[in-house]
Motif scaffolding. Structure first.
Motif, PDB file in Angstrom:
ATOM      1  N   GLY A 278       0.801  -1.230   0.000  1.00  0.00           N
ATOM      2  CA  GLY A 278       0.000   0.000   0.000  1.00  0.00           C
ATOM      3  C   GLY A 278       0.830   1.275   0.000  1.00  0.00           C
ATOM      4  O   GLY A 278       0.328   2.352   0.316  1.00  0.00           O
ATOM      5  N   ILE A 279       2.091   1.156  -0.412  1.00  0.00           N
ATOM      6  CA  ILE A 279       2.981   2.324  -0.357  1.00  0.00           C
ATOM      7  C   ILE A 279       2.566   3.396  -1.380  1.00  0.00           C
ATOM      8  O   ILE A 279       2.747   4.586  -1.157  1.00  0.00           O
ATOM      9  CB  ILE A 279       4.442   1.878  -0.612  1.00  0.00           C
ATOM     10  N   PHE A 280       1.981   2.929  -2.489  1.00  0.00           N
ATOM     11  CA  PHE A 280       1.754   3.861  -3.597  1.00  0.00           C
ATOM     12  C   PHE A 280       0.328   4.426  -3.642  1.00  0.00           C
ATOM     13  O   PHE A 280      -0.071   5.065  -4.598  1.00  0.00           O
ATOM     14  CB  PHE A 280       2.112   3.170  -4.926  1.00  0.00           C
ATOM     15  N   ASN A 281      -0.457   4.159  -2.591  1.00  0.00           N
ATOM     16  CA  ASN A 281      -1.848   4.581  -2.550  1.00  0.00           C
ATOM     17  C   ASN A 281      -2.087   5.290  -1.219  1.00  0.00           C
ATOM     18  O   ASN A 281      -1.410   4.984  -0.247  1.00  0.00           O
ATOM     19  CB  ASN A 281      -2.702   3.301  -2.544  1.00  0.00           C
ATOM     20  N   THR A 282      -3.075   6.194  -1.159  1.00  0.00           N
ATOM     21  CA  THR A 282      -3.387   6.731   0.182  1.00  0.00           C
ATOM     22  C   THR A 282      -4.317   5.738   0.893  1.00  0.00           C
ATOM     23  O   THR A 282      -4.972   4.911   0.256  1.00  0.00           O
ATOM     24  CB  THR A 282      -4.102   8.098   0.116  1.00  0.00           C
ATOM     25  N   MET A 283      -4.395   5.892   2.207  1.00  0.00           N
ATOM     26  CA  MET A 283      -5.279   5.023   2.980  1.00  0.00           C
ATOM     27  C   MET A 283      -6.714   5.163   2.492  1.00  0.00           C
ATOM     28  O   MET A 283      -7.418   4.175   2.271  1.00  0.00           O
ATOM     29  CB  MET A 283      -5.192   5.408   4.465  1.00  0.00           C
ATOM     30  N   ASN A 284      -7.158   6.400   2.289  1.00  0.00           N
ATOM     31  CA  ASN A 284      -8.546   6.605   1.867  1.00  0.00           C
ATOM     32  C   ASN A 284      -8.799   5.985   0.492  1.00  0.00           C
ATOM     33  O   ASN A 284      -9.821   5.326   0.281  1.00  0.00           O
ATOM     34  CB  ASN A 284      -8.882   8.095   1.843  1.00  0.00           C
ATOM     35  N   ALA A 285      -7.857   6.181  -0.449  1.00  0.00           N
ATOM     36  CA  ALA A 285      -8.063   5.638  -1.797  1.00  0.00           C
ATOM     37  C   ALA A 285      -8.177   4.115  -1.719  1.00  0.00           C
ATOM     38  O   ALA A 285      -9.065   3.507  -2.342  1.00  0.00           O
ATOM     39  CB  ALA A 285      -6.914   6.058  -2.711  1.00  0.00           C
TER      40      ALA A 285
ATOM     41  N   ASN B 104      -1.833   7.427  14.627  1.00  0.00           N
ATOM     42  CA  ASN B 104      -0.519   8.067  14.786  1.00  0.00           C
ATOM     43  C   ASN B 104      -0.571   9.519  14.306  1.00  0.00           C
ATOM     44  O   ASN B 104       0.414  10.075  13.849  1.00  0.00           O
ATOM     45  CB  ASN B 104       0.622   7.254  14.154  1.00  0.00           C
ATOM     46  N   GLY B 105      -1.747  10.100  14.458  1.00  0.00           N
ATOM     47  CA  GLY B 105      -1.888  11.540  14.219  1.00  0.00           C
ATOM     48  C   GLY B 105      -1.777  11.945  12.768  1.00  0.00           C
ATOM     49  O   GLY B 105      -1.354  13.049  12.449  1.00  0.00           O
ATOM     50  N   SER B 106      -2.173  11.051  11.847  1.00  0.00           N
ATOM     51  CA  SER B 106      -2.087  11.469  10.441  1.00  0.00           C
ATOM     52  C   SER B 106      -3.451  11.583   9.775  1.00  0.00           C
ATOM     53  O   SER B 106      -4.494  11.365  10.400  1.00  0.00           O
ATOM     54  CB  SER B 106      -1.141  10.565   9.650  1.00  0.00           C
ATOM     55  N   ASP B 107      -3.404  11.906   8.494  1.00  0.00           N
ATOM     56  CA  ASP B 107      -4.592  12.239   7.721  1.00  0.00           C
ATOM     57  C   ASP B 107      -4.824  11.112   6.708  1.00  0.00           C
ATOM     58  O   ASP B 107      -3.967  10.876   5.852  1.00  0.00           O
ATOM     59  CB  ASP B 107      -4.296  13.581   7.004  1.00  0.00           C
ATOM     60  N   PRO B 108      -5.965  10.412   6.759  1.00  0.00           N
ATOM     61  CA  PRO B 108      -6.167   9.272   5.868  1.00  0.00           C
ATOM     62  C   PRO B 108      -6.159   9.654   4.387  1.00  0.00           C
ATOM     63  O   PRO B 108      -5.955   8.792   3.524  1.00  0.00           O
ATOM     64  CB  PRO B 108      -7.548   8.742   6.270  1.00  0.00           C
ATOM     65  N   TYR B 109      -6.375  10.950   4.098  1.00  0.00           N
ATOM     66  CA  TYR B 109      -6.412  11.386   2.699  1.00  0.00           C
ATOM     67  C   TYR B 109      -5.000  11.667   2.177  1.00  0.00           C
ATOM     68  O   TYR B 109      -4.806  11.955   1.012  1.00  0.00           O
ATOM     69  CB  TYR B 109      -7.330  12.610   2.547  1.00  0.00           C
ATOM     70  N   GLN B 110      -4.007  11.620   3.063  1.00  0.00           N
ATOM     71  CA  GLN B 110      -2.618  11.818   2.639  1.00  0.00           C
ATOM     72  C   GLN B 110      -1.722  10.627   2.981  1.00  0.00           C
ATOM     73  O   GLN B 110      -0.792  10.303   2.264  1.00  0.00           O
ATOM     74  CB  GLN B 110      -2.015  13.032   3.357  1.00  0.00           C
ATOM     75  N   THR B 111      -1.994   9.990   4.107  1.00  0.00           N
ATOM     76  CA  THR B 111      -1.064   8.965   4.588  1.00  0.00           C
ATOM     77  C   THR B 111      -1.141   7.719   3.707  1.00  0.00           C
ATOM     78  O   THR B 111      -2.204   7.400   3.162  1.00  0.00           O
ATOM     79  CB  THR B 111      -1.388   8.636   6.072  1.00  0.00           C
ATOM     80  N   PRO B 112      -0.024   7.013   3.508  1.00  0.00           N
ATOM     81  CA  PRO B 112      -0.070   5.835   2.626  1.00  0.00           C
ATOM     82  C   PRO B 112      -0.897   4.700   3.228  1.00  0.00           C
ATOM     83  O   PRO B 112      -1.012   4.580   4.453  1.00  0.00           O
ATOM     84  CB  PRO B 112       1.401   5.420   2.500  1.00  0.00           C
ATOM     85  N   ALA B 113      -1.428   3.863   2.353  1.00  0.00           N
ATOM     86  CA  ALA B 113      -2.275   2.743   2.790  1.00  0.00           C
ATOM     87  C   ALA B 113      -1.473   1.715   3.584  1.00  0.00           C
ATOM     88  O   ALA B 113      -2.065   0.797   4.170  1.00  0.00           O
ATOM     89  CB  ALA B 113      -2.932   2.096   1.573  1.00  0.00           C
TER      90      ALA B 113
END
Ligand code: FAD
Length: 493
Positions: free
Chosen positions: A165-172, A194-203
């Protein structure tokens, strides 16, 4: 050989235990008059609150410290696996109580959300797979040693890179996978662990559900502070010396550590110099360099990385009991994307925030008087950039009261009989965490793991770093893991 540790956060305490077991004389210097840093506790009238963390995962990191020390954990620390993971509430009236039994969870998700049970089962399996590949590489070893990258674990990682999931965001990834927006939202929430944003952080961060569902969510019998209290007791029994009200002012070193300068508790203008063979800083890495090592070369790129989110916490003594609430409760925002845009781009708190409500008195009855509950209410907040916090807090407080009153069909305001508030400014003040970030650097980009400071100094021999602001990152398990990595690097004496 003597080891000096700066800070009695959970990472500092765990390191003290590990170094003592390696034969060092260990002293811990803590600026506050209490141990635990973020993982501390306080009383508010007849109510008790855990000040920071409320979710206990991966208890094996705590257990290991007792095993290593040859002490029976049962004499110090007891915890249970929770039968229920969380209760979720949506504004349209949808409710989902998530059982720790993953089959029951999947069936209930199908019934309440319309999400096919098979998808829940599959996502948890995938999360376990990611964890298996990544934990050995990113969580348990130093990323800054060649041996980590030439190991068999690394080879397995390279071969499975496309599945991580390195190349995708969590939300995607979650939108592609799940059938319903509510399931997407539930699984996007793990970015906040861990204080991140699902629309930016990797999957890649989709490994987190594995911790909560497959390994389990736990509750220490004495509340979260039980973790700190029992580890301090263990350390003291092993002979570790704690000095409270003892702020370290300088790490004295040239190419090698020489000792620490410590502010005198009774005379803040003067300092004591203490000789140490090794020093471990549990202070946030940025002020460790800026304040304690002003003359050393600073790794500017690492220190200037954007910080993780912070939190706004209301601690309320509530003079009523709510049977529809559990230990962990989430009241979701109707617009999750807007909420994260407000947190990370606009650097404020959205008017319809997701509310996390934790009530330890559900399990630890003496945390609140009879007929009452201790409400710990956490909103995701931006790191402190000098915003007008008093205004943000006043608005957020009104919004929280309105949202909880709507969802619980009860006017909450008159039930609040006592209150304290913690915000990014006070988090920074109490723990020295830069901008009040809860988890050190942000994980909102796929290279984040490589942009955290190593657990050792490459320029100053015998200087080490532990805790949530360095590798492998924030949260209790990772702070404990950083202590394990440091313990593994230090020679036995
Ligand atoms: P810290 O807790 O940051 O402590 C550092 C210590 O060093 C402090 O005691 C400080 O006073 C001391 N210090 C600093 N400078 C000096 C100096 N110069 N001299 C002497 N002492 C010094 N994690 C989870 O796993 N689950 C959760 O549910 C969770 N929720 C959280 C909710 C909140 C509100 C907060 C604040 C945090 C939460 N976390 C959670 C994160 C978790 O608390 C942290 O990642 C972890 O406790 C960090 O530990 P640490 O070892 O980095 O030390």
């Amino acid at each position: 050989m003597r080891a000096g540790i700066i800070g009695a956060g959970i990472g500092g305490i765990a390191t003290a235990i590990r170094l003592r077991n390696k034969g060092y004389e260990v002293e811990v210097f803590e600026a506050n008059n209490y141990a635990g840093g973020k993982l501390s506790s306080f009383e508010q009238g007849a109510y008790r609150f855990d000040a920071g963390p409320s979710l206990f995962t991966m208890p094996q990191f705590v257990e290991e410290l007792f095993e290593l020390s040859g002490k029976p954990i049962s004499q110090y620390f007891e915890y249970i696996r929770l039968p229920e993971v969380c209760r979720y509430f949506w504004e349209d009236g949808t409710r989902l109580n998530v059982s720790a039994d993953t089959k029951e969870f999947a069936q209930e998700a199908e019934k309440q959300l319309g999400e096919p049970a098979g998808k829940i089962a599959k996502v948890l399996k995938d999360s376990a797979f990611k964890y298996e590949i990544l934990s050995g590489l990113f969580l348990e070893d130093s990323l800054h040693k060649l041996s980590t990258w030439t190991s068999a674990k690394a080879l397995r990682g390279y071969l499975n890179l496309h599945k991580l999931g390195i190349f995708n965001t969590m939300n995607a990834a979650n939108e592609q996978f799940f059938s319903t927006p509510k399931a997407v939202q539930m699984f996007n929430r793990y970015a906040t662990y861990n204080g991140s944003d699902p629309y930016q952080t990797p999957a890649t961060l989709n490994i987190i559900p594995h911790l909560e569902y497959n390994i389990g969510a736990f509750f220490p019998k004495n509340g979260m502070y039980g973790i700190t209290g029992s580890l301090v007791a263990l350390a003291q029994d092993l002979g570790v010396k704690f000095h409270f009200n003892s702020r370290v002012k300088e790490i004295v070193a040239d190419t090698k550590v020489k000792g620490l300068k410590i502010e005198k508790a009774d005379d803040k203008q003067s300092e004591d110099f203490r000789v140490f063979d090794i020093v471990v800083s549990n202070m946030d890495i940025t002020p460790t360099y800026r304040k304690l090592l002003p003359n050393a070369k600073h790794p500017e790129k690492l220190l200037s990385q954007p910080k993780s989110g912070s939190g706004l916490i209301f601690y309320w003594g509530i003079k009523k009991e709510f049977s529809e609430l559990g230990l962990h409760n989430i009241f979701f925002s109707d617009n999750y994307k807007a909420e994260f845009e407000h947190q990370f781009q606009k650097k404020t708190i959205y008017h319809d925030p997701t509310i996390y409500l934790n009530i330890t008195s559900k399990y630890k009855k003496d945390d609140a008087p009879a007929g009452s509950e201790n409400w710990f209410i956490l909103l995701n907040a931006p790191a402190n950039d000098g915003q007008d916090w008093d205004k943000i807090i006043a608005e957020a407080r009104q919004n929280v009261i309105a949202k909880l009153s709507r969802n619980l069909k009860t006017d909450i305001a008159p039930l609040i009989e006592s209150e304290s508030i913690l915000d990014p400014r006070s988090i920074e003040l109490r723990t020295s965490s830069v901008q009040g970030a809860l988890y050190g650097n942000s994980s909102n980009n796929k290279f984040a793991a490589f942009l955290r400071h190593a657990n050792f100094s490459s320029r100053i021999k015998n200087l080490y770093f532990v805790g949530g602001s360095v590798h492998p990152g924030g949260g209790i398990p990772l702070a404990l893991s950083s202590a394990k990595i440091v313990g593994g690097m230090v020679e036995e004496v």
